[in-house]
Design a protein around this motif. Structure first.
Motif, PDB file in Angstrom:
ATOM      1  N   THR A  95      14.731  34.741  74.137  1.00 35.41           N
ATOM      2  CA  THR A  95      15.424  35.262  75.313  1.00 35.41           C
ATOM      3  C   THR A  95      14.681  36.456  75.897  1.00 35.41           C
ATOM      4  O   THR A  95      14.436  37.444  75.210  1.00 35.41           O
ATOM      5  CB  THR A  95      16.852  35.706  74.962  1.00 35.41           C
ATOM      6  N   GLN A  96      14.324  36.356  77.154  1.00 37.41           N
ATOM      7  CA  GLN A  96      13.789  37.496  77.896  1.00 37.41           C
ATOM      8  C   GLN A  96      14.925  38.047  78.741  1.00 37.41           C
ATOM      9  O   GLN A  96      15.508  37.338  79.554  1.00 37.41           O
ATOM     10  CB  GLN A  96      12.614  37.064  78.775  1.00 37.41           C
ATOM     11  N   PRO A 132      22.771  33.617  76.872  1.00 34.78           N
ATOM     12  CA  PRO A 132      23.441  32.356  76.526  1.00 34.78           C
ATOM     13  C   PRO A 132      23.202  31.997  75.065  1.00 34.78           C
ATOM     14  O   PRO A 132      22.156  32.321  74.495  1.00 34.78           O
ATOM     15  CB  PRO A 132      22.771  31.342  77.456  1.00 34.78           C
ATOM     16  N   VAL A 133      24.187  31.347  74.448  1.00 31.94           N
ATOM     17  CA  VAL A 133      23.950  30.797  73.121  1.00 31.94           C
ATOM     18  C   VAL A 133      23.031  29.589  73.266  1.00 31.94           C
ATOM     19  O   VAL A 133      22.796  29.092  74.379  1.00 31.94           O
ATOM     20  CB  VAL A 133      25.263  30.388  72.418  1.00 31.94           C
ATOM     21  N   ASN A 134      22.495  29.137  72.147  1.00 31.33           N
ATOM     22  CA  ASN A 134      21.648  27.945  72.152  1.00 31.33           C
ATOM     23  C   ASN A 134      22.419  26.779  72.772  1.00 31.33           C
ATOM     24  O   ASN A 134      23.474  26.383  72.267  1.00 31.33           O
ATOM     25  CB  ASN A 134      21.242  27.611  70.716  1.00 31.33           C
ATOM     26  N   ASN A 142      28.636  27.401  78.636  1.00 32.35           N
ATOM     27  CA  ASN A 142      28.396  28.693  79.282  1.00 32.35           C
ATOM     28  C   ASN A 142      28.686  29.866  78.348  1.00 32.35           C
ATOM     29  O   ASN A 142      28.879  30.988  78.801  1.00 32.35           O
ATOM     30  CB  ASN A 142      29.250  28.807  80.543  1.00 32.35           C
ATOM     31  N   GLU A 143      28.727  29.628  77.037  1.00 33.89           N
ATOM     32  CA  GLU A 143      29.023  30.703  76.095  1.00 33.89           C
ATOM     33  C   GLU A 143      27.877  31.710  76.034  1.00 33.89           C
ATOM     34  O   GLU A 143      26.701  31.353  76.198  1.00 33.89           O
ATOM     35  CB  GLU A 143      29.279  30.134  74.689  1.00 33.89           C
ATOM     36  N   SER A 150      21.841  34.439  67.465  1.00 31.94           N
ATOM     37  CA  SER A 150      22.036  33.269  68.321  1.00 31.94           C
ATOM     38  C   SER A 150      23.478  32.978  68.700  1.00 31.94           C
ATOM     39  O   SER A 150      23.726  32.336  69.721  1.00 31.94           O
ATOM     40  CB  SER A 150      21.470  32.010  67.636  1.00 31.94           C
ATOM     41  N   TYR A 151      24.437  33.424  67.878  1.00 29.91           N
ATOM     42  CA  TYR A 151      25.823  33.013  68.065  1.00 29.91           C
ATOM     43  C   TYR A 151      26.753  34.208  67.913  1.00 29.91           C
ATOM     44  O   TYR A 151      26.419  35.184  67.244  1.00 29.91           O
ATOM     45  CB  TYR A 151      26.190  31.906  67.065  1.00 29.91           C
ATOM     46  N   PRO A 152      27.969  34.126  68.484  1.00 31.40           N
ATOM     47  CA  PRO A 152      28.860  35.286  68.480  1.00 31.40           C
ATOM     48  C   PRO A 152      29.364  35.719  67.109  1.00 31.40           C
ATOM     49  O   PRO A 152      29.567  36.907  66.873  1.00 31.40           O
ATOM     50  CB  PRO A 152      30.029  34.826  69.365  1.00 31.40           C
ATOM     51  N   PHE A 153      29.588  34.761  66.175  1.00 30.96           N
ATOM     52  CA  PHE A 153      30.190  35.106  64.888  1.00 30.96           C
ATOM     53  C   PHE A 153      29.474  34.404  63.742  1.00 30.96           C
ATOM     54  O   PHE A 153      28.993  33.275  63.898  1.00 30.96           O
ATOM     55  CB  PHE A 153      31.681  34.728  64.861  1.00 30.96           C
ATOM     56  N   LEU A 154      29.443  35.090  62.601  1.00 31.34           N
ATOM     57  CA  LEU A 154      28.947  34.494  61.370  1.00 31.34           C
ATOM     58  C   LEU A 154      30.076  34.540  60.340  1.00 31.34           C
ATOM     59  O   LEU A 154      30.604  35.620  60.027  1.00 31.34           O
ATOM     60  CB  LEU A 154      27.724  35.241  60.842  1.00 31.34           C
TER      61      LEU A 154
END
Length: 279
Positions: A95-96, A132-134, A142-143, A150-154
């Motif tokens: 991501t840039q 954006p997520v992958n 559109n998350e 890469s993602y909001p939660f682990l």
């Protein structure tokens, strides 16, 4: 099942903060990975290259973020986060984006405290440049995500850690190589009695909120880093042992699940957790 613990990591790859309750936003917990440290080339840094980041303590006094170094007697730094600073280019994985510089004073403090050579900067995510997520794993398409990888939660399961630590004890004959949950830097820890049950969870209802589990988390050298001292494990544990039974061809060494929330709200420790089956 229930929520055992909750964590946020305000500065990416630095010390986490345990919470009794947390506000869920669509891009992650409030304040989670809201900031990152960037090197002179504008690339984010993590414990992969700079294990001493684990020693950077972060806490909040109201809206003020207080920074310190574990084991050092130096004065803490009090930061009033801003969204009004200079926008600067930032690279996070593929991501840039552009992020908001938090100023020279905190940059100078961090460089000295963490023994970083060069013009390292503390940057805050700009609401004008969502990440954006992958797209391969997005649910709605559109998350967005904070400065997390890469993602909001682990999400991690207590029984899975117990299983790993049992294997380490059997291998070495004692508890010398056992590891705490913080090696895996989760946001949500689910108390369960079935190891790696999370492999088969599609979605969870936690309190009144629903989380879709979209992708297993592949693990790296950070798991071998003591999250108090920043020291690497000389035996490359627990990653070495984890690789003997959790390595999956193209996917890597897996532990925990990445998740995306369907809505916003609040969750707290001891909230009931229910496994949802696909409709």
């Amino acid at each position: 099942m229930q929520v055992q613990s909750l964590f946020i990591y305000p500065i990416k790859s630095c010390r986490g903060i345990p919470l009794e309750r947390a506000s869920v936003t669509l891009k992650g917990f409030e304040w989670d990975r809201e900031f990152t440290i960037a090197d002179p080339a504008g690339m984010f840094i993590t414990q992969r290259q700079y294990p001493q980041l684990a020693t950077l303590l972060v806490r909040f006094e109201g809206e003020t973020m207080v920074l310190g170094i574990d084991g050092q007697k130096s004065e803490p730094f009090y930061l009033n986060p801003t969204l009004e600073g200079k926008e600067t280019p930032l690279q996070i994985w593929r991501t840039q984006t552009r992020a908001i510089d938090q100023g020279n004073e905190v940059a100078n403090w961090l460089q000295a405290a963490l023994k970083l050579e060069g013009n390292f900067r503390l940057l805050r995510q700009s609401p004008q440049y969502p990440r954006p997520v992958n797209s391969q794993y997005a649910i709605q398409g559109n998350e967005t995500v904070s400065f997390a990888d890469s993602y909001p939660f682990l999400i991690v399961n207590t029984a899975s850690l117990d299983n790993l630590n049992q294997r380490l004890k059997q291998k070495y004959g004692d508890d010398s190589q056992s590891v705490p949950m913080n090696r895996f830097r989760p946001n949500l820890v689910i108390e369960s009695n079935e190891a790696f049950a999370e492999d088969n969870w599609d979605a969870l209802q936690i309190g009144e909120l629903t989380f879709d589990l979209v992708k297993p988390c592949d693990r790296c050298i950070v798991t071998t880093t003591d999250q108090a001292s920043g020291h690497r494990n000389e035996r490359q544990e627990p990653l070495k042992t984890l690789s003997t039974f959790r390595r999956f061809s193209q996917a890597g060494i897996l532990f925990g699940e990445n998740a995306i929330p369907r809505s916003t709200g609040e969750i707290k420790t001891r909230d009931r957790v229910t496994i949802l089956t696909p409709s």
